[in-house]
Design a protein around this motif. Structure first.
Motif, PDB file in Angstrom:
ATOM      1  N   LEU A   1      49.356  51.929 -35.941  1.00  0.00           N
ATOM      2  CA  LEU A   1      49.675  52.510 -37.202  1.00  0.00           C
ATOM      3  C   LEU A   1      48.031  52.661 -37.907  1.00  0.00           C
ATOM      4  O   LEU A   1      47.682  54.048 -38.117  1.00  0.00           O
ATOM      5  N   VAL A   2      47.092  52.193 -37.504  1.00  0.00           N
ATOM      6  CA  VAL A   2      45.643  52.458 -38.033  1.00  0.00           C
ATOM      7  C   VAL A   2      45.093  53.615 -37.319  1.00  0.00           C
ATOM      8  O   VAL A   2      44.433  54.437 -37.937  1.00  0.00           O
ATOM      9  N   SER A   3      45.393  53.511 -35.906  1.00  0.00           N
ATOM     10  CA  SER A   3      44.849  54.554 -35.152  1.00  0.00           C
ATOM     11  C   SER A   3      45.422  55.948 -35.400  1.00  0.00           C
ATOM     12  O   SER A   3      44.780  57.143 -35.814  1.00  0.00           O
ATOM     13  N   LEU A   4      46.774  56.142 -35.756  1.00  0.00           N
ATOM     14  CA  LEU A   4      47.344  57.237 -36.147  1.00  0.00           C
ATOM     15  C   LEU A   4      46.905  57.750 -37.534  1.00  0.00           C
ATOM     16  O   LEU A   4      46.647  59.003 -37.629  1.00  0.00           O
ATOM     17  N   ARG A   5      46.849  56.899 -38.542  1.00  0.00           N
ATOM     18  CA  ARG A   5      46.428  57.000 -39.912  1.00  0.00           C
ATOM     19  C   ARG A   5      44.930  57.685 -39.683  1.00  0.00           C
ATOM     20  O   ARG A   5      44.769  58.957 -40.264  1.00  0.00           O
TER      21      ARG A   5
ATOM     22  N   LEU B   1      46.159  47.074 -46.913  1.00  0.00           N
ATOM     23  CA  LEU B   1      45.693  48.133 -45.905  1.00  0.00           C
ATOM     24  C   LEU B   1      45.978  49.550 -46.615  1.00  0.00           C
ATOM     25  O   LEU B   1      45.321  50.617 -46.242  1.00  0.00           O
ATOM     26  N   GLU B   2      46.938  49.702 -47.138  1.00  0.00           N
ATOM     27  CA  GLU B   2      47.683  51.147 -47.644  1.00  0.00           C
ATOM     28  C   GLU B   2      46.391  51.655 -48.394  1.00  0.00           C
ATOM     29  O   GLU B   2      46.417  52.823 -48.547  1.00  0.00           O
ATOM     30  N   TRP B   3      45.665  50.952 -49.126  1.00  0.00           N
ATOM     31  CA  TRP B   3      44.663  51.559 -50.191  1.00  0.00           C
ATOM     32  C   TRP B   3      43.284  51.371 -49.261  1.00  0.00           C
ATOM     33  O   TRP B   3      42.373  51.861 -50.212  1.00  0.00           O
ATOM     34  N   ALA B   4      43.181  51.114 -48.046  1.00  0.00           N
ATOM     35  CA  ALA B   4      41.671  51.170 -47.519  1.00  0.00           C
ATOM     36  C   ALA B   4      41.409  52.345 -46.734  1.00  0.00           C
ATOM     37  O   ALA B   4      40.263  52.418 -46.253  1.00  0.00           O
ATOM     38  N   PHE B   5      42.349  53.153 -46.461  1.00  0.00           N
ATOM     39  CA  PHE B   5      41.846  54.310 -45.690  1.00  0.00           C
ATOM     40  C   PHE B   5      40.970  55.449 -46.174  1.00  0.00           C
ATOM     41  O   PHE B   5      40.450  56.192 -45.333  1.00  0.00           O
ATOM     42  N   ASP B   6      40.679  55.225 -47.464  1.00  0.00           N
ATOM     43  CA  ASP B   6      39.423  56.171 -48.118  1.00  0.00           C
ATOM     44  C   ASP B   6      38.231  55.660 -47.812  1.00  0.00           C
ATOM     45  O   ASP B   6      37.273  56.507 -48.024  1.00  0.00           O
ATOM     46  N   SER B   7      38.263  54.214 -47.422  1.00  0.00           N
ATOM     47  CA  SER B   7      36.543  53.805 -46.991  1.00  0.00           C
ATOM     48  C   SER B   7      36.509  52.992 -45.657  1.00  0.00           C
ATOM     49  O   SER B   7      37.552  52.408 -45.688  1.00  0.00           O
ATOM     50  N   MET B   8      35.754  53.485 -44.830  1.00  0.00           N
ATOM     51  CA  MET B   8      35.763  52.963 -43.631  1.00  0.00           C
ATOM     52  C   MET B   8      35.152  51.482 -43.661  1.00  0.00           C
ATOM     53  O   MET B   8      35.634  50.768 -42.837  1.00  0.00           O
ATOM     54  N   LEU B   9      34.418  51.106 -44.789  1.00  0.00           N
ATOM     55  CA  LEU B   9      33.698  50.069 -44.756  1.00  0.00           C
ATOM     56  C   LEU B   9      34.867  49.042 -45.095  1.00  0.00           C
ATOM     57  O   LEU B   9      34.979  47.764 -44.728  1.00  0.00           O
ATOM     58  N   TRP B  10      35.693  49.536 -46.296  1.00  0.00           N
ATOM     59  CA  TRP B  10      36.603  48.671 -46.484  1.00  0.00           C
ATOM     60  C   TRP B  10      37.658  48.379 -45.460  1.00  0.00           C
ATOM     61  O   TRP B  10      38.269  47.279 -45.338  1.00  0.00           O
ATOM     62  N   LEU B  11      37.871  49.562 -44.699  1.00  0.00           N
ATOM     63  CA  LEU B  11      39.140  49.109 -43.708  1.00  0.00           C
ATOM     64  C   LEU B  11      38.536  48.204 -42.683  1.00  0.00           C
ATOM     65  O   LEU B  11      39.196  47.444 -42.014  1.00  0.00           O
ATOM     66  N   ALA B  12      37.292  48.589 -42.339  1.00  0.00           N
ATOM     67  CA  ALA B  12      36.517  47.428 -41.455  1.00  0.00           C
ATOM     68  C   ALA B  12      36.704  46.137 -41.846  1.00  0.00           C
ATOM     69  O   ALA B  12      36.775  45.019 -40.905  1.00  0.00           O
TER      70      ALA B  12
END
Length: 385
Positions: A26-30, A86-97
């Motif tokens: 999911l993360v890779s595709l997004r 996770l749904e709200w994290a894709f705008d920030s790479m730091l937050w996602l990491a």
């Protein structure tokens, strides 16, 4: 045997496998859809493995200061939070990491201690079957993750919602099944540390490295390898499913067999079979009638190498040494998951059949280490007798 605790641990590890299988693609595709580069995707994809490596250094302190129920509640709460946000994290790479790191830490502690506790529960005559059931629970639900992703689509928020709900159920299950007592901890009874596990059990270390290498490479690079040799994308993706289906279906039969034959010999047979199929894979691509059944066998024997390693760890180590051994397994799993795609990707750049050669080489290393270690152990046993 405490069947209620066993059922709770099996359900908990099933949820962990499901979340890993669902969130990795999911993360890779997004990220791919958002235009991220392959390096960024690779780094983010590796962060859960890094979290699992870090968790190996935290387990000892957790066992010393916290009860089993509290450790599991904290680790699963961290996983729940990491997936729910996770749904709200894709705008920030730091937050996602950070969220992916948190998921890796929580999963790592749960897996390390779960393997230790299940091994402690096992009577020796049933150890193979029960550890195989544990491995099957993880693998089966790991396969379910990509299947649900294909059904719902990468853009749907329902996937993270379903995984979060499953973690909520796991937390409830933990409250009713995991005892609120401390893990038996005696520092003077600890025979080795994380690094010392390689000295006392080199064959088992290489077994874990092989399977984590195999798991990461099959998930990430087998479809690329297959498409580069003329297979359609859908067929290449199906190969991954077939490999892991073989892993899932055959662990219980292998566990049953491990309770009835000499376990180290069965371990070596699995390694030899994995090495032979890896060497033969370039020719098997031209023989599709033979390719598909041997992909099932490849998944079965590769999974068997890991399952039998867990069985042999439980057979050989007890108490605090068992927890340390499983913490070392978690650390080695992270190493293999990080190194596998890097080495195999580089090998594919150098040679068209670099991927199967890398898998065969890793299986060959396991066979060499295992043969030497088991032969030495046999000589020592003969001298004692």
């Amino acid at each position: 045997m405490n069947m209620r605790l066993l059922a709770g641990l099996l359900f908990a590890v099933s949820v962990v496998g499901f979340s890993l299988g669902a969130s990795l693609p999911l993360v890779s595709l997004r990220l791919h859809q958002a235009g991220a580069g392959t390096l960024e995707i690779g780094v983010i994809s590796a962060i859960p493995a890094a979290g699992m490596m870090l968790s190996a250094f935290m387990v000892d302190a957790c066992c010393k200061h916290l009860t089993r129920r509290v450790i599991y509640l904290l680790s699963f709460s961290l996983c729940t939070l990491s997936i729910a946000l996770l749904e709200w994290a894709f705008d920030s790479m730091l937050w996602l990491a950070l969220l992916r790191l948190g998921l890796g830490l929580g999963m790592g502690i749960a897996i390390i201690l779960g393997e230790s506790w299940v091994n402690e529960l096992c009577p020796e005559h049933n150890r193979g079957k029960i550890m195989a059931l544990y491995a099957t629970s993880f693998t089966g639900f790991q396969v379910l993750g990509p299947a649900l992703l294909a059904l719902l689509g990468a853009d749907s928020p329902w996937l993270t919602g379903v995984v979060t709900l499953c973690y909520g159920l796991a937390l409830l299950c933990i409250l009713f099944t995991v005892p609120n007592d401390h893990v038996e901890h005696a520092e003077d009874a600890k025979s080795f540390g994380l690094a010392g596990f390689f000295r006392v059990a080199p064959a088992l270390c290489v077994a874990v490295l092989f399977f984590s290498f195999f798991d990461a490479v099959v998930l990430s690079l087998l479809p690329v390898y297959a498409t580069s040799h003329g297979f359609a994308v859908g067929v290449a993706a199906l190969m991954v499913t077939v490999v892991f289906a073989g892993d899932m279906i055959f662990q219980l039969p292998l566990g049953w067999l491990a309770d009835r034959v000499e376990r180290t010999g069965l371990h070596l047979v699995c390694g030899l079979a994995a090495m032979a199929i890896g060497i033969a894979l370039p020719w098997l691509l031209q023989l599709t009638w033979l390719l598909w059944p041997l992909l099932v066998v490849l998944g079965a024997v590769a999974g068997g190498i890991y399952t039998l390693a867990l069985v042999l760890i439980g057979q050989r180590f007890k108490g605090q040494d068992l927890v340390t051994a499983n913490a070392s397994v978690g650390l080695l799993w992270g190493v293999g998951s990080l190194v596998g795609p890097l080495v195999s990707g580089a090998a594919m750049d150098v040679a068209p059949h670099g991927l199967p050669m890398a898998l065969a080489l890793m299986a060959g290393l396991f066979v060499c280490f295992a043969r030497q270690a088991y032969r030495r152990a046999g000589k020592l046993q003969a001298a004692v007798d």
